[in-house]
Design a protein around this motif. Structure first.
Motif, PDB file in Angstrom:
ATOM      1  N   ALA B 243      13.018  -8.801 -21.707  1.00 15.61           N
ATOM      2  CA  ALA B 243      11.720  -8.323 -22.516  1.00 15.61           C
ATOM      3  C   ALA B 243      11.591  -8.814 -23.916  1.00 15.61           C
ATOM      4  O   ALA B 243      10.510  -9.079 -24.348  1.00 15.61           O
ATOM      5  N   PHE B 244      12.601  -9.026 -24.706  1.00 18.19           N
ATOM      6  CA  PHE B 244      12.558  -9.415 -26.267  1.00 18.19           C
ATOM      7  C   PHE B 244      11.960 -10.926 -25.843  1.00 18.19           C
ATOM      8  O   PHE B 244      11.325 -11.287 -26.626  1.00 18.19           O
ATOM      9  N   ILE B 245      12.953 -11.671 -25.215  1.00 18.85           N
ATOM     10  CA  ILE B 245      12.569 -13.113 -25.103  1.00 18.85           C
ATOM     11  C   ILE B 245      11.329 -13.352 -24.356  1.00 18.85           C
ATOM     12  O   ILE B 245      10.471 -14.130 -24.737  1.00 18.85           O
ATOM     13  N   GLY B 246      11.021 -12.572 -23.434  1.00 17.76           N
ATOM     14  CA  GLY B 246       9.550 -12.739 -22.783  1.00 17.76           C
ATOM     15  C   GLY B 246       8.499 -12.307 -23.780  1.00 17.76           C
ATOM     16  O   GLY B 246       7.563 -13.303 -23.686  1.00 17.76           O
ATOM     17  N   ALA B 247       8.587 -11.341 -24.467  1.00 16.71           N
ATOM     18  CA  ALA B 247       7.591 -11.123 -25.424  1.00 16.71           C
ATOM     19  C   ALA B 247       7.229 -12.013 -26.349  1.00 16.71           C
ATOM     20  O   ALA B 247       6.047 -12.305 -26.805  1.00 16.71           O
ATOM     21  N   ILE B 248       8.440 -12.611 -27.122  1.00 19.74           N
ATOM     22  CA  ILE B 248       8.304 -13.918 -28.017  1.00 19.74           C
ATOM     23  C   ILE B 248       7.735 -14.952 -27.383  1.00 19.74           C
ATOM     24  O   ILE B 248       6.653 -15.593 -27.674  1.00 19.74           O
ATOM     25  N   LEU B 249       7.922 -15.143 -26.097  1.00 20.19           N
ATOM     26  CA  LEU B 249       7.430 -16.397 -25.466  1.00 20.19           C
ATOM     27  C   LEU B 249       5.909 -16.289 -25.432  1.00 20.19           C
ATOM     28  O   LEU B 249       5.105 -16.954 -25.468  1.00 20.19           O
ATOM     29  N   VAL B 250       5.415 -15.089 -24.969  1.00 20.63           N
ATOM     30  CA  VAL B 250       4.213 -14.708 -24.511  1.00 20.63           C
ATOM     31  C   VAL B 250       3.347 -14.838 -25.691  1.00 20.63           C
ATOM     32  O   VAL B 250       2.231 -15.349 -25.817  1.00 20.63           O
ATOM     33  N   GLY B 251       4.015 -14.197 -26.980  1.00 21.65           N
ATOM     34  CA  GLY B 251       3.305 -14.262 -28.265  1.00 21.65           C
ATOM     35  C   GLY B 251       3.031 -15.541 -28.747  1.00 21.65           C
ATOM     36  O   GLY B 251       1.958 -15.907 -29.042  1.00 21.65           O
ATOM     37  N   LEU B 252       4.137 -16.572 -28.738  1.00 22.35           N
ATOM     38  CA  LEU B 252       3.816 -17.798 -29.246  1.00 22.35           C
ATOM     39  C   LEU B 252       3.016 -18.921 -28.172  1.00 22.35           C
ATOM     40  O   LEU B 252       2.083 -19.254 -28.843  1.00 22.35           O
ATOM     41  N   THR B 253       3.241 -18.467 -27.026  1.00 20.50           N
ATOM     42  CA  THR B 253       2.331 -19.201 -25.952  1.00 20.50           C
ATOM     43  C   THR B 253       0.821 -18.962 -26.242  1.00 20.50           C
ATOM     44  O   THR B 253       0.026 -19.656 -26.254  1.00 20.50           O
ATOM     45  N   ASP B 254       0.402 -17.702 -26.350  1.00 20.06           N
ATOM     46  CA  ASP B 254      -0.874 -17.061 -26.515  1.00 20.06           C
ATOM     47  C   ASP B 254      -1.456 -17.718 -27.747  1.00 20.06           C
ATOM     48  O   ASP B 254      -2.474 -18.466 -27.861  1.00 20.06           O
ATOM     49  N   THR B 255      -0.780 -17.540 -28.925  1.00 26.94           N
ATOM     50  CA  THR B 255      -1.302 -17.728 -30.153  1.00 26.94           C
ATOM     51  C   THR B 255      -1.428 -19.420 -30.397  1.00 26.94           C
ATOM     52  O   THR B 255      -2.404 -20.020 -30.717  1.00 26.94           O
ATOM     53  N   LEU B 256      -0.278 -20.182 -29.892  1.00 25.29           N
ATOM     54  CA  LEU B 256      -0.417 -21.556 -30.129  1.00 25.29           C
ATOM     55  C   LEU B 256      -1.455 -22.179 -29.275  1.00 25.29           C
ATOM     56  O   LEU B 256      -2.177 -23.066 -29.267  1.00 25.29           O
ATOM     57  N   GLY B 257      -1.275 -21.378 -27.869  1.00 22.83           N
ATOM     58  CA  GLY B 257      -2.599 -21.991 -26.776  1.00 22.83           C
ATOM     59  C   GLY B 257      -3.625 -21.780 -27.406  1.00 22.83           C
ATOM     60  O   GLY B 257      -4.670 -22.779 -27.421  1.00 22.83           O
ATOM     61  N   ARG B 258      -4.164 -20.677 -27.993  1.00 22.71           N
ATOM     62  CA  ARG B 258      -5.264 -20.580 -28.663  1.00 22.71           C
ATOM     63  C   ARG B 258      -5.856 -21.622 -29.625  1.00 22.71           C
ATOM     64  O   ARG B 258      -7.049 -22.130 -29.985  1.00 22.71           O
ATOM     65  N   PHE B 259      -4.655 -21.976 -30.413  1.00 22.76           N
ATOM     66  CA  PHE B 259      -5.144 -22.759 -31.638  1.00 22.76           C
ATOM     67  C   PHE B 259      -4.918 -24.311 -31.311  1.00 22.76           C
ATOM     68  O   PHE B 259      -5.966 -24.849 -31.441  1.00 22.76           O
ATOM     69  N   LEU B 260      -4.090 -24.656 -30.157  1.00 23.16           N
ATOM     70  CA  LEU B 260      -3.791 -25.976 -29.946  1.00 23.16           C
ATOM     71  C   LEU B 260      -4.681 -26.532 -29.072  1.00 23.16           C
ATOM     72  O   LEU B 260      -4.962 -27.745 -28.886  1.00 23.16           O
TER      73      LEU B 260
END
Lengths: 379, 305
Positions: B243-260
């Motif tokens: 859950a911890f690794i998954g949450a960080i992955l989802v957080g980064l993917t979503d934020t960086l995806g929206r930006f990049l």
């Protein structure tokens, strides 16, 4: 035995009263009363019912149902209201996607539809209908006024953002139609998005001198709180939807000083508006929002038409609606050729009155403004 | 695009991720230990936010508001566990989904009855307002930085609890073999109630912390619930580490995806079209991530085979 016959008699009396409706008009209101967007529907309903109550008319019956913000439920409700409730007039829908699902079918069956909120471009242009009246605005209107205001205020480089759905695209198109400066950035966010850190970081890096956003309801609350927290501090312009009376209290100081565009404000100086604001507060114990004013105006338009014509004579009733012979809370109000309002749109500023956050008018953004689609409408 | 902006966005992604972890941890624990799919987890998040907003309006204290959010969500959790959820452990997942979906509706309309239909006000405290200067000259919101620290601290505490304490041993044992620990004399129904209360309290805390920078309104929990499900599917159902690794992955993917993504498309497309295509793809990015992970690891990153 006596009791029984009394009940039968009473039921007969009710039935008789029911059949008496042939003289009056039956209104079906489909609006959002549960879930996240319920505040808007409740305001429209309360404004509408206040006007009906004040008119003292007993020949207008209103049936109210909750669409739960779902297009399929809205369609079911409109079928039920038209077929079994036999309503003459439909109204109440808040969201453009629900309006698109319900309105074309309802007007095709010869019913009148009075929109107290949603004004999608498709129903203002090619898809207009003689039985469809919008009493609020065409979707682009408030954004166009925001663009005009940003130009007039001397902003040269705007960062604009809206959710990635039809009304969001209309919003940015509307803003760009009247904004003469450059764009520092243009971003579509996810519908229902709650975290705007990524967008705010882009705004900070973009070199913009102003931010325009259209994020209705909870999205706007989240954006404004996070924007204030980020320390970016550029002036913000937006349509009234993120600054209405219902949500300002939830935004708090983060909204103070923000300029927003609206066709209505509680300080528009006319007798009808003063009476409306006072009586709404007395009746419901809260300040009215622009949605409440739209519900109130919609009901008063309906009442003005009922006074002039019988709803069974569709042509006469339509002519009475077109005349828009009622005292609008907005002051001047008339319909354009596509049955959408031609009206002034104001620039308001968020202020604090005592403990309550509210708006005051600081300028008129666009005068007697019609929409860009009227020319495409052929009735 | 500068490297500083990229770092700032990565911090934003991390912050989003640790808050998702608070939601996902409870969800995955409840699924791992009791085998229960709890759709009403989002309602507990909402209860936390509303309790915090209510107490903050009464007392003006943010710390009291946080305590209230923990207490209210935990109590609501215990209450529904003892009245409704307990009857569902032996039923199949469809019954659980139906019953907990009903709880969502009950909580939403109950909250409307108590608090009204309009969003509530909840703000971060004065002492957490404003921005701080990070090394390299990044101006960052103090509150978001605090969220990262609090989220990481809670995660560390949770790992410690699961690995080192008696309750943690029982939770792990419960995940492995429910009947056996019952047979060994552990009061299994009390353990279940404790786990449920813990998961609920974490969701409530997340609701209050996030509520201070978002809208506190009815239905606020459901979008987060969907993300939390994505997180636990990616991480492997039942695994706290996952859950911890998954949450960080989802957080980064979503934020960086929206930006990049819009910027990537802007390299070879007309800007306004690129914005539109890029943001549409960005809103799918976490689901693409989930599909990709499941393709190679059908049980999730840390799921037991």
């Amino acid at each position: 035995m006596k009791l029984k016959s009394l009940i039968v008699g009473a039921s007969l009396a009710v039935l008789a009263a029911g059949s008496g409706w042939a003289e009056g008009v039956k209104v079906g209101m489909i609006t959002t009363l549960s879930g996240g967007g319920a505040g808007l529907g409740i305001d429209v309903r309360d404004g509408f019912m206040l006007a009906i109550k004040q008119s003292g008319r007993s020949d207008i019956e209103v049936v109210i149902e909750d669409d739960q913000r779902k297009p399929d439920i809205a369609v079911q409700l409109s079928d039920k209201m038209i077929q079994s409730e036999k309503v003459d007039v439909l109204t109440g829908i808040i969201w453009s996607n629900l309006a698109m699902a319900v309105v074309p079918g309802a007007v095709a069956q010869g019913k009148f539809y009075l929109s107290p909120n949603a004004g999608p471009s498709a129903l203002a242009g090619k898809g207009c209908n003689k039985n469809y009246f919008n009493v609020a605005w065409q979707n682009d209107n408030l954004h166009e006024a925001a663009g005009a205001y940003a130009t007039e205020a001397g902003y040269k480089n705007a960062f604009i953002l809206a959710p990635n759905y039809p009304a969001g695209k209309d919003a940015l198109t509307g803003f760009k139609r009247f904004f003469k400066g450059d764009l520092a950035g243009e971003v579509y966010t996810k519908l229902g998005q709650t975290d705007y850190a990524a967008e705010i970081a882009q705004i900070r890096a973009s070199g913009a001198d102003t931010v325009f956003f259209f994020l209705p309801g909870g999205m706007g609350i989240s954006f404004l709180k996070q924007y204030a927290d980020s320390g970016v501090g550029l002036p913000v312009v937006g349509p009234a939807f993120s600054f209405d009376q219902g949500i300002l209290q939830a935004v708090g100081d983060a909204a103070l000083g923000v300029r927003n565009t609206s066709q209505w404000s509680k300080d528009i100086d006319n007798a009808a508006n003063k009476a409306f604001v006072e009586s709404f507060q007395a009746e419901y114990g809260r300040l009215p929002s622009l949605y409440a004013s739209q519900g109130f105006d919609t009901a008063n338009l309906l009442i003005s038409a009922v006074e002039k014509a019988d709803v069974s004579d569709a042509d006469a009733f339509r002519a009475a609606l077109e005349a828009a012979d009622f005292a609008s809370t907005r002051g001047d109000f008339k319909f354009g050729p596509n049955h959408h309002p031609v009206q002034d749109i104001y620039v308001r500023e968020v202020i604090k009155e005592g403990d309550v956050y509210t708006n005051k008018i600081v300028a008129t953004g666009l005068e007697d403004h019609a929409d860009a689609y009227a020319g495409e409408c052929k009735m | 695009m500068s490297i500083l902006l990229l770092i700032e966005q990565a911090l934003n992604g991390l912050q989003f991720g640790v808050m998702l972890f608070l939601m996902a941890a409870g969800l995955t624990l409840i699924f791992g230990v009791m085998g229960l799919i709890n759709l009403a987890h989002g309602s507990l998040y909402m209860i936390g936010a509303f309790a915090a907003a209510g107490v903050s309006a009464l007392t003006g204290s943010f710390l009291l508001a946080l305590i209230a959010s923990l207490a209210a969500a935990a109590m609501a959790g215990v209450f529904i566990e003892m009245t409704v959820i307990r009857r569902l452990y032996d039923r199949d997942h469809l019954d659980q989904v139906l019953a907990t979906f009903a709880l969502i509706l009950i909580f939403s309309e109950g909250t409307r009855y108590l608090f009204g239909s309009f969003p509530l006000f909840l703000d971060k405290p004065e002492w957490l307002s404003g921005t701080v200067m990070l090394p390299l000259g990044i101006e960052y919101s103090l509150y978001r930085l605090t969220l990262i620290v609090v989220g990481l601290a809670v995660a560390a505490g949770l790992f410690w609890m699961i690995a080192r304490t008696r309750v943690g041993i029982r939770i792990r044992a419960g995940e492995n073999d429910r009947e056996m620990i019952g047979a060994l004399g552990v009061n299994i129904s009390r353990l279940y109630t404790q786990v449920f209360a813990l998961g609920a309290a974490l969701a409530g805390l997340a609701g209050a912390l996030i509520g201070a920078i978002q809208a506190v309104q009815i239905g606020m929990g459901e979008p987060v619930l969907i993300l939390a499900f994505v997180v636990i599917v990616i991480g492997g159902i039942g695994s706290i580490k996952g859950a911890f690794i998954g949450a960080i992955l989802v957080g980064l993917t979503d934020t960086l995806g929206r930006f990049l993504l819009p910027q990537v498309f802007a390299l070879f497309m007309d800007p306004s079209e690129a914005t539109s295509v890029g943001s549409s793809l960005a809103s799918m990015s976490i689901y693409l991530l989930m599909a990709g992970v499941l393709l190679f690891r059908p049980k999730g990153l840390f799921g037991e085979a």
